[in-house]
Design a protein around this motif. Structure first.
Motif, PDB file in Angstrom:
ATOM      1  N   ASN A  32       1.064  -1.324  -0.298  1.00 35.55           N
ATOM      2  CA  ASN A  32       0.065  -0.308  -0.632  1.00 35.55           C
ATOM      3  C   ASN A  32       1.035   1.440   0.084  1.00 35.55           C
ATOM      4  O   ASN A  32       0.464   2.031  -0.860  1.00 35.55           O
ATOM      5  N   TYR A  33       2.078   1.175   0.711  1.00 39.45           N
ATOM      6  CA  TYR A  33       3.016   2.214   0.809  1.00 39.45           C
ATOM      7  C   TYR A  33       3.377   2.860  -0.490  1.00 39.45           C
ATOM      8  O   TYR A  33       3.862   3.578  -1.077  1.00 39.45           O
ATOM      9  N   ARG A  34       3.687   1.481  -1.002  1.00 41.89           N
ATOM     10  CA  ARG A  34       5.002   1.372  -1.865  1.00 41.89           C
ATOM     11  C   ARG A  34       3.191   2.220  -3.216  1.00 41.89           C
ATOM     12  O   ARG A  34       4.479   2.601  -4.067  1.00 41.89           O
ATOM     13  N   SER A  35       2.782   2.219  -3.715  1.00 42.21           N
ATOM     14  CA  SER A  35       2.020   2.385  -4.255  1.00 42.21           C
ATOM     15  C   SER A  35       1.215   4.088  -3.997  1.00 42.21           C
ATOM     16  O   SER A  35       1.516   4.431  -5.089  1.00 42.21           O
ATOM     17  N   GLN A  36       1.512   3.835  -2.546  1.00 41.25           N
ATOM     18  CA  GLN A  36       1.175   5.531  -2.510  1.00 41.25           C
ATOM     19  C   GLN A  36       2.889   6.950  -2.933  1.00 41.25           C
ATOM     20  O   GLN A  36       2.999   7.123  -3.446  1.00 41.25           O
TER      21      GLN A  36
ATOM     22  N   SER B 102       3.493   7.036  -7.394  1.00 35.86           N
ATOM     23  CA  SER B 102       2.570   7.762  -7.375  1.00 35.86           C
ATOM     24  C   SER B 102       2.862   9.420  -7.129  1.00 35.86           C
ATOM     25  O   SER B 102       3.346   9.720  -7.818  1.00 35.86           O
TER      26      SER B 102
END
Lengths: 205, 249
Positions: free
Chosen positions: A179-183, A186
């Motif tokens: 989840n943090y990686r996607s943030q 982005s």
């Protein structure tokens, strides 16, 4: 001869069983589940201590929990995985600053959760070990009839030692690292690394 | 007019099911649990790419839903919380959950999970009688029968349908093409949809359901936002991960 054997066998058997029990307990202590359990039990012990209740004791309580949790959580691995490909090509200074800021954010979230603790039970469900990696599944009973599934993804700290550390927590199927990686991905698509650090810093307040 | 609309929905639903069934036939059902190969790759947290061509619109609706929560849902749910005791609110939650038995039963069956079908039917029988019209959950608390929360979107996924693209609906929140189609199926399977008389009752029920469930989750959204650097991206990723794991289960 036959008689002799019969006389000796109970002792032999007992010694054998004794050694077996000793060995299994040694092996048991080293399983990922048991290590998660030990850490969890220690944290719960701190949380349920009556002398550490109340707002003014929060600081002391957090420090104690931190000391226990730090041994089991591989914060650096979490940071590295959360940053993914962006980890490469960063200077030592940038990396350590990132670990400090992101680690603080993760820790803050963890402590917030812990402050809400009110006697929830933890049940150990399943464990899978494959070479240097392991997954430990637990269920947290929040209230009668409500469970939260949590999976700890762990790896062995080193080949020789039997120490397992957590590098990702998956809550109800949602991986924290992912989840943090996607943030991060982005944000880094249209901002610099320093701007990301700035955003993380702003989260501290 | 209304029934005409329903017929159309029904046609749409049948159509979608057929397409999905055909594509499933070609691919075969998804394997259950895949821990081994996941473990072998070590990292396990493969980045999830969510196709999001509507991002600008979705972000607007994210803002809209955010305000809807803070300005309307939260204050109303807070007021409701002070008036209605916790036990009653859990009861109402159980009641609406029990009512949606057909959604779970049909989807367990469609997924070939006959054990799930019988579990859900048993739960419904126990909870509707001993559990006083579903307000209590003795099936779980006394008989240790846990629910199988399967829905139509999961059935589509199980038969190989991908998520399509991400859609953040106003009011309803995060979804995707597959799950939005699934939601139509769920609606058709929800007895509340067929409640006609008196006219406003259905909306009153839906409203109660929403406020009641919000009152049981106050603070969760706030906490989620506190931990996020980009709350929209975090929600989008979490939704996709959550649904994928629900389909795999």
């Amino acid at each position: 001869m036959n008689n002799d054997c019969h006389k000796h066998s109970p002792i032999l058997l007992r010694t054998f069983i004794g050694v077996l029990v000793l060995l299994t307990s040694l092996v048991q202590a080293g399983t990922p589940t048991n290590q998660v359990r030990q850490t969890t039990d220690k944290v719960l012990e701190v949380l349920t201590q009556p002398e550490l209740k109340g707002e003014e004791k929060a600081e002391e309580k957090h420090a104690k929990v931190r000391r226990i949790v730090d041994k089991r959580f591989d914060w650096e691995a979490m940071c590295k995985r959360a940053l993914g490909r962006h980890w490469r090509g960063k200077s030592q200074k940038q990396r350590s600053e990132f670990i400090e800021l992101f680690g603080a954010l993760l820790e803050k979230r963890y402590m917030d959760k812990i402050d809400n603790y009110s006697g929830q039970e933890v049940m150990y469900q399943d464990e899978r070990v494959d070479d240097g990696y392991a997954e430990v599944d637990v269920a947290i009973i929040t209230k009668p009839g409500k469970e939260i599934d949590v999976r700890y993804r762990m790896h062995k700290a080193s080949k020789q030692e039997n120490e397992w550390t957590v590098y990702d927590i998956v809550i109800e199927g949602v991986s924290l690292v992912n989840n943090y990686r996607s943030q991060f991905n982005s944000i880094l698509n249209c901002a610099s690394f320093d701007e990301l650090l700035e955003k993380l810093r702003a989260k501290q307040e | 007019m209304l029934s005409q609309c329903r017929v159309k929905l029904h046609v749409l639903f049948t159509f979608a099911t057929t397409i999905l069934a055909i594509s499933a036939y070609a691919r075969g059902p998804m394997p259950k649990g895949n821990a081994k190969s996941e473990l072998e790759s070590g990292p396990a947290a493969q980045p999830i790419d969510v196709y999001d061509p509507l991002e600008p619109v979705n972000r607007v609706f994210f803002q809209f839903n955010d305000r809807l929560y803070f300005w309307v849902l939260k204050p109303v749910a807070k007021g409701y919380k002070t008036v209605v005791p916790h036990t009653a609110r859990t009861g109402v939650d159980n009641f609406f959950d029990n009512l949606q038995m057909p959604v779970r039963v049909v989807n367990c069956t469609l997924q070939g999970d006959l054990e799930g079908t019988s579990i859900e039917l048993t739960r419904f029988l126990i909870n509707s009688t001993w559990g006083v019209a579903g307000f209590m959950d003795p099936a779980r608390n006394h008989c240790q029968i846990k629910p199988r929360p399967e829905d139509t979107g999961q059935t589509f996924g199980r038969y190989g349908a991908g998520s399509g693209f991400f859609i953040n609906w106003p009011v309803l929140g995060p979804s995707n093409v597959r799950d939005s189609a699934g939601r139509v199926g769920d609606m058709l399977l929800n007895p509340l949809t067929y409640l006609r008389d008196p006219a406003g009752l259905r909306y009153a029920m839906r409203g109660t359901e929403r406020i009641n469930s919000t009152s049981l989750q106050l603070g969760e959204y706030e906490e989620f936002k506190k931990g996020a650097l980009d709350a929209y991206i975090s929600l989008r990723n979490a939704y996709e991960q959550y649904r994928r794991s629900a389909i795999r289960r």
